[in-house]
Design a protein around this motif. Structure first.
Motif, PDB file in Angstrom:
ATOM      1  N   ALA A 410       0.840  -1.204   0.000  1.00 13.17           N
ATOM      2  CA  ALA A 410       0.000   0.000   0.000  1.00 13.17           C
ATOM      3  C   ALA A 410       0.872   1.251   0.000  1.00 13.17           C
ATOM      4  O   ALA A 410       0.590   2.221  -0.727  1.00 13.17           O
ATOM      5  CB  ALA A 410      -0.926  -0.003   1.214  1.00 13.17           C
ATOM      6  N   ALA A 411       1.943   1.242   0.802  1.00  6.70           N
ATOM      7  CA  ALA A 411       2.838   2.409   0.863  1.00  6.70           C
ATOM      8  C   ALA A 411       3.536   2.637  -0.478  1.00  6.70           C
ATOM      9  O   ALA A 411       3.691   3.783  -0.927  1.00  6.70           O
ATOM     10  CB  ALA A 411       3.873   2.215   1.974  1.00  6.70           C
ATOM     11  N   LEU A 412       3.948   1.545  -1.131  1.00  9.54           N
ATOM     12  CA  LEU A 412       4.595   1.675  -2.440  1.00  9.54           C
ATOM     13  C   LEU A 412       3.629   2.252  -3.473  1.00  9.54           C
ATOM     14  O   LEU A 412       4.013   3.089  -4.305  1.00  9.54           O
ATOM     15  CB  LEU A 412       5.095   0.305  -2.907  1.00  9.54           C
ATOM     16  CG  LEU A 412       6.323  -0.253  -2.182  1.00  9.54           C
ATOM     17  CD1 LEU A 412       6.539  -1.721  -2.540  1.00  9.54           C
ATOM     18  CD2 LEU A 412       7.570   0.558  -2.517  1.00  9.54           C
ATOM     19  N   LEU A 413       2.383   1.806  -3.438  1.00  5.34           N
ATOM     20  CA  LEU A 413       1.391   2.314  -4.384  1.00  5.34           C
ATOM     21  C   LEU A 413       1.071   3.784  -4.115  1.00  5.34           C
ATOM     22  O   LEU A 413       0.929   4.583  -5.061  1.00  5.34           O
ATOM     23  CB  LEU A 413       0.116   1.470  -4.305  1.00  5.34           C
ATOM     24  CG  LEU A 413       0.223   0.062  -4.908  1.00  5.34           C
ATOM     25  CD1 LEU A 413      -0.956  -0.802  -4.463  1.00  5.34           C
ATOM     26  CD2 LEU A 413       0.290   0.129  -6.437  1.00  5.34           C
ATOM     27  N   VAL A 414       0.948   4.157  -2.838  1.00  2.00           N
ATOM     28  CA  VAL A 414       0.708   5.570  -2.510  1.00  2.00           C
ATOM     29  C   VAL A 414       1.869   6.422  -3.014  1.00  2.00           C
ATOM     30  O   VAL A 414       1.668   7.495  -3.599  1.00  2.00           O
ATOM     31  CB  VAL A 414       0.518   5.753  -0.990  1.00  2.00           C
ATOM     32  CG1 VAL A 414       0.580   7.229  -0.614  1.00  2.00           C
ATOM     33  CG2 VAL A 414      -0.811   5.158  -0.546  1.00  2.00           C
ATOM     34  N   ASP A 415       3.088   5.950  -2.776  1.00  2.00           N
ATOM     35  CA  ASP A 415       4.261   6.686  -3.230  1.00  2.00           C
ATOM     36  C   ASP A 415       4.263   6.812  -4.753  1.00  2.00           C
ATOM     37  O   ASP A 415       4.615   7.867  -5.305  1.00  2.00           O
ATOM     38  CB  ASP A 415       5.517   5.972  -2.749  1.00  2.00           C
ATOM     39  CG  ASP A 415       6.784   6.772  -3.043  1.00  2.00           C
ATOM     40  OD1 ASP A 415       6.876   7.925  -2.571  1.00  2.00           O
ATOM     41  OD2 ASP A 415       7.661   6.253  -3.751  1.00  2.00           O
ATOM     42  N   MET A 416       3.854   5.743  -5.437  1.00  2.00           N
ATOM     43  CA  MET A 416       3.802   5.802  -6.893  1.00  2.00           C
ATOM     44  C   MET A 416       2.758   6.806  -7.362  1.00  2.00           C
ATOM     45  O   MET A 416       2.985   7.549  -8.338  1.00  2.00           O
ATOM     46  CB  MET A 416       3.498   4.417  -7.461  1.00  2.00           C
ATOM     47  CG  MET A 416       3.388   4.379  -8.978  1.00  2.00           C
ATOM     48  SD  MET A 416       4.921   4.876  -9.816  1.00  2.00           S
ATOM     49  CE  MET A 416       5.875   3.382  -9.615  1.00  2.00           C
ATOM     50  N   SER A 417       1.619   6.858  -6.694  1.00  2.00           N
ATOM     51  CA  SER A 417       0.602   7.838  -7.092  1.00  2.00           C
ATOM     52  C   SER A 417       1.130   9.254  -6.917  1.00  2.00           C
ATOM     53  O   SER A 417       0.868  10.140  -7.736  1.00  2.00           O
ATOM     54  CB  SER A 417      -0.687   7.632  -6.279  1.00  2.00           C
ATOM     55  OG  SER A 417      -0.531   8.057  -4.948  1.00  2.00           O
ATOM     56  N   GLN A 418       1.904   9.472  -5.858  1.00  2.00           N
ATOM     57  CA  GLN A 418       2.518  10.789  -5.643  1.00  2.00           C
ATOM     58  C   GLN A 418       3.533  11.100  -6.741  1.00  2.00           C
ATOM     59  O   GLN A 418       3.625  12.231  -7.241  1.00  2.00           O
ATOM     60  CB  GLN A 418       3.212  10.823  -4.277  1.00  2.00           C
ATOM     61  CG  GLN A 418       2.308  10.553  -3.089  1.00  2.00           C
ATOM     62  CD  GLN A 418       1.541  11.790  -2.655  1.00  2.00           C
ATOM     63  OE1 GLN A 418       1.563  12.808  -3.334  1.00  2.00           O
ATOM     64  NE2 GLN A 418       0.854  11.690  -1.540  1.00  2.00           N
ATOM     65  N   ASP A 419       4.311  10.073  -7.134  1.00  2.00           N
ATOM     66  CA  ASP A 419       5.293  10.268  -8.202  1.00  2.00           C
ATOM     67  C   ASP A 419       4.606  10.629  -9.526  1.00  2.00           C
ATOM     68  O   ASP A 419       5.101  11.468 -10.284  1.00  2.00           O
ATOM     69  CB  ASP A 419       6.126   8.999  -8.398  1.00  2.00           C
ATOM     70  CG  ASP A 419       7.142   8.800  -7.285  1.00  2.00           C
ATOM     71  OD1 ASP A 419       7.530   9.794  -6.647  1.00  2.00           O
ATOM     72  OD2 ASP A 419       7.528   7.638  -7.045  1.00  2.00           O
ATOM     73  N   VAL A 420       3.495   9.981  -9.801  1.00  2.00           N
ATOM     74  CA  VAL A 420       2.777  10.264 -11.050  1.00  2.00           C
ATOM     75  C   VAL A 420       2.197  11.675 -11.012  1.00  2.00           C
ATOM     76  O   VAL A 420       2.223  12.395 -12.012  1.00  2.00           O
ATOM     77  CB  VAL A 420       1.681   9.211 -11.294  1.00  2.00           C
ATOM     78  CG1 VAL A 420       0.794   9.599 -12.478  1.00  2.00           C
ATOM     79  CG2 VAL A 420       2.316   7.837 -11.550  1.00  2.00           C
ATOM     80  N   GLU A 421       1.673  12.069  -9.867  1.00  4.65           N
ATOM     81  CA  GLU A 421       1.181  13.449  -9.732  1.00  4.65           C
ATOM     82  C   GLU A 421       2.319  14.442  -9.948  1.00  4.65           C
ATOM     83  O   GLU A 421       2.150  15.461 -10.639  1.00  4.65           O
ATOM     84  CB  GLU A 421       0.581  13.650  -8.337  1.00  4.65           C
ATOM     85  CG  GLU A 421      -0.750  12.953  -8.135  1.00  4.65           C
ATOM     86  CD  GLU A 421      -1.265  13.131  -6.715  1.00  4.65           C
ATOM     87  OE1 GLU A 421      -0.528  13.711  -5.884  1.00  4.65           O
ATOM     88  OE2 GLU A 421      -2.385  12.676  -6.426  1.00  4.65           O
ATOM     89  N   ALA A 422       3.481  14.147  -9.359  1.00  3.28           N
ATOM     90  CA  ALA A 422       4.635  15.035  -9.536  1.00  3.28           C
ATOM     91  C   ALA A 422       5.066  15.063 -10.997  1.00  3.28           C
ATOM     92  O   ALA A 422       5.448  16.110 -11.526  1.00  3.28           O
ATOM     93  CB  ALA A 422       5.788  14.577  -8.638  1.00  3.28           C
ATOM     94  N   GLY A 423       5.003  13.918 -11.660  1.00  3.46           N
ATOM     95  CA  GLY A 423       5.365  13.871 -13.064  1.00  3.46           C
ATOM     96  C   GLY A 423       4.445  14.727 -13.917  1.00  3.46           C
ATOM     97  O   GLY A 423       4.886  15.385 -14.863  1.00  3.46           O
ATOM     98  N   ALA A 424       3.172  14.727 -13.571  1.00  7.05           N
ATOM     99  CA  ALA A 424       2.216  15.560 -14.302  1.00  7.05           C
ATOM    100  C   ALA A 424       2.551  17.036 -14.134  1.00  7.05           C
ATOM    101  O   ALA A 424       2.538  17.813 -15.104  1.00  7.05           O
ATOM    102  CB  ALA A 424       0.799  15.277 -13.815  1.00  7.05           C
ATOM    103  N   VAL A 425       2.848  17.433 -12.899  1.00  9.65           N
ATOM    104  CA  VAL A 425       3.191  18.837 -12.632  1.00  9.65           C
ATOM    105  C   VAL A 425       4.439  19.228 -13.395  1.00  9.65           C
ATOM    106  O   VAL A 425       4.510  20.278 -14.045  1.00  9.65           O
ATOM    107  CB  VAL A 425       3.404  19.056 -11.117  1.00  9.65           C
ATOM    108  CG1 VAL A 425       3.954  20.456 -10.853  1.00  9.65           C
ATOM    109  CG2 VAL A 425       2.094  18.849 -10.361  1.00  9.65           C
ATOM    110  N   ASN A 426       5.459  18.368 -13.322  1.00  6.56           N
ATOM    111  CA  ASN A 426       6.722  18.668 -13.978  1.00  6.56           C
ATOM    112  C   ASN A 426       6.564  18.771 -15.499  1.00  6.56           C
ATOM    113  O   ASN A 426       7.094  19.688 -16.138  1.00  6.56           O
ATOM    114  CB  ASN A 426       7.732  17.587 -13.610  1.00  6.56           C
ATOM    115  CG  ASN A 426       9.163  17.958 -13.981  1.00  6.56           C
ATOM    116  OD1 ASN A 426      10.019  17.109 -14.093  1.00  6.56           O
ATOM    117  ND2 ASN A 426       9.434  19.245 -14.164  1.00  6.56           N
ATOM    118  N   PHE A 427       5.817  17.823 -16.085  1.00  7.60           N
ATOM    119  CA  PHE A 427       5.647  17.830 -17.522  1.00  7.60           C
ATOM    120  C   PHE A 427       4.886  19.074 -17.973  1.00  7.60           C
ATOM    121  O   PHE A 427       5.218  19.681 -19.003  1.00  7.60           O
ATOM    122  CB  PHE A 427       4.896  16.564 -17.955  1.00  7.60           C
ATOM    123  CG  PHE A 427       4.881  16.337 -19.441  1.00  7.60           C
ATOM    124  CD1 PHE A 427       6.056  16.077 -20.131  1.00  7.60           C
ATOM    125  CD2 PHE A 427       3.697  16.392 -20.166  1.00  7.60           C
ATOM    126  CE1 PHE A 427       6.051  15.866 -21.496  1.00  7.60           C
ATOM    127  CE2 PHE A 427       3.682  16.177 -21.528  1.00  7.60           C
ATOM    128  CZ  PHE A 427       4.862  15.912 -22.199  1.00  7.60           C
TER     129      PHE A 427
END
Length: 463
Positions: A410-427
């Motif tokens: 669950a923690a890995l998936l939450v972290d991945m969702s945060q990474d994807v959100e960050a990727g969207a912001v960065n892109f």
């Protein structure tokens, strides 16, 4: 086959039949609900039988006891006590169906985030591969839009973010496969144990009854079960027909190796045609069942712990945890800073900015939301394995190891969702700034990248 749901009734009948067999060996016969023994010349001894619940009995109603026979009430109590001692810990085993929901939660993770890389099979029958989950579809759509774009920033985004995100999500799904394999093994073990217990009591009762009837012919009814073989093969099936990445990382290695190496696991007990032999073999069968059940739960527990250890190992971090590398100025405009040719001609070629923003504003946020939903499903996994403390690996079985691995996933998936959100912001920032990526904007991108790096580190479950 006997019904575990009728275990209480089976136990009562086994006790009564055991006492009947015990008295038959002492020359008593059951006539109209009493024990009769004739010595000839009209000498008859009549002894009370236990009642309909198997209680009481052994009292003299007529005639004389032989020396020592006045202890029949104690003997009857001892017989009942042996049955209760052998079977007592097996009462109240968990219901196998209670594990269907946590198994379904694992399968919902696959349908949310896995791609076709997971082809080993994720149902308990090992039949269905995973293709085009919700997140996989969204990332593929984003990748399709990138096909009309070019430049080093686009290459970095596609290779370092989109592809890596799906690869890591697939590896996280391997952890879910390990959890599911353990759950299926537990479910089948509980089903098998419940059936073996019910059958053992039923077969013992029939053996006792055979002796009591005087028609046993010197042998009782065999008691037989096979718990380990079927359970381990099913658990291995869940893990797939050889998922390459799982094999490389040793995910599920304990169960798979054990399933490959199992030999003869059929347990058969052959009681002779006397009370003592049937009772002893009945006790031996349940003791062996206890050993096999404990061995199975130990394997499940080890498998969960090994999978967790593999995921946490620093050398495997890049397999389960996206190290998000933000698009920095050297990705966007390292070559043509200042008044040189605009970056759209060197670093980024984006025919339609609106399509690029569709990646950052639609597909990636939806993917992040789906990943977070998968994490919620994992957090909701509850593994109800409560039972007698002397059964298997303890009163809750391997529940704690299930809890530890589901928490990590669950923690890995939450972290991945945060990474994807960050990727969207960065892109989005890169797209908005790519036409004027001069020195000032390059520094601004560096600042954004550093901030995003810090942000994603906050939810890093590996720290």
């Amino acid at each position: 086959m006997a019904d575990y749901g009728s275990l209480d009734t089976l136990i009562v009948e086994a006790k009564k039949s055991a006492i009947d067999a015990y008295m038959r060996e002492r020359k008593y016969v059951d006539i109209e609900g009493q024990y009769f023994r004739s010595f000839g010349e009209g000498d008859i001894t009549v002894v009370t039988k236990p009642d309909s619940e198997g209680l009481g009995g052994g009292e003299l109603l007529h005639g004389l006891f032989l020396p020592g026979e006045e202890s029949y009430p104690d003997a009857f109590n001892s017989i009942r006590s042996r049955v209760d001692k052998a079977i007592g810990k097996w009462r109240g085993l968990p219901k196998p169906g209670d594990l269907d929901e946590p198994i379904a939660r694992c399968e919902e993770v696959y349908s949310a985030v896995a791609s076709e890389v997971l082809t080993g099979g994720t149902s308990s029958e090992g039949e269905a591969g995973i293709f085009d989950s919700e997140v996989s579809y969204l990332l593929q759509q984003a990748g399709s839009l990138l096909e009309d774009m070019s430049g080093s920033a686009i290459t970095a985004f596609r290779d370092n973010f989109l592809s890596e995100s799906q690869r890591i999500l697939n590896n996280q799904c391997l952890l879910a496969l390990g959890i599911e394999a353990g759950l299926v093994a537990e479910k089948k073990a509980i089903e098998g144990a419940r059936q073996a217990v019910a059958d053992a009591v039923d077969q013992a009762q029939k053996s006792f009854a055979l002796i009591a009837s005087g028609s046993g012919g010197g042998k009782g009814i065999d008691l037989a079960f096979d718990l380990l073989s079927a359970v381990l093969k099913i658990a291995k099936t869940v893990l797939g027909k050889d998922p390459v990445t799982a094999k490389q990382l040793d995910i599920g290695s304990t169960l798979v190796t054990t399933a490959d190496g199992i030999g003869d696991t059929l347990r058969t007990f052959h009681p002779a045609g006397d009370y003592t032999s049937v009772m002893t073999q009945f006790e031996n069968a349940l003791k062996t069942l206890e050993d096999d059940f404990k061995q199975l739960e130990t394997l499940v527990n080890m498998n969960l712990k090994v999978d967790g250890s593999i995921a946490r190992h620093e050398g495997n971090r890049s397999e389960f945890d996206l190290k998000y590398r933000s698009l920095r100025s050297d990705d966007v405009d390292d070559i043509d800073k200042g008044p040189n040719s605009p970056s759209r001609e060197v670093e980024l070629q984006i025919p339609d900015t609106n399509l690029a923003l569709e990646i950052s504003d639609v597909y990636l946020p939806e993917a992040a939301s789906a990943i977070n939903g998968a994490a919620s499903n994992v957090r909701s996994i509850n593994v109800p394995l409560n039972r007698d403390g002397d059964v298997g690996s303890g009163p809750k079985g391997p529940s704690e190891s299930f809890h530890e691995l589901t928490n990590l996933l669950a923690a890995l998936l939450v972290d991945m969702s945060q990474d994807v959100e960050a990727g969207a912001v960065n892109f989005r920032m890169v797209i908005q700034m790519y036409e004027e990526a001069d020195d000032a904007n390059a520094k601004s991108l560096d600042s954004v990248a550093n901030t995003l790096d810090t942000y994603t580190e906050l939810t890093d479950p590996m720290k």
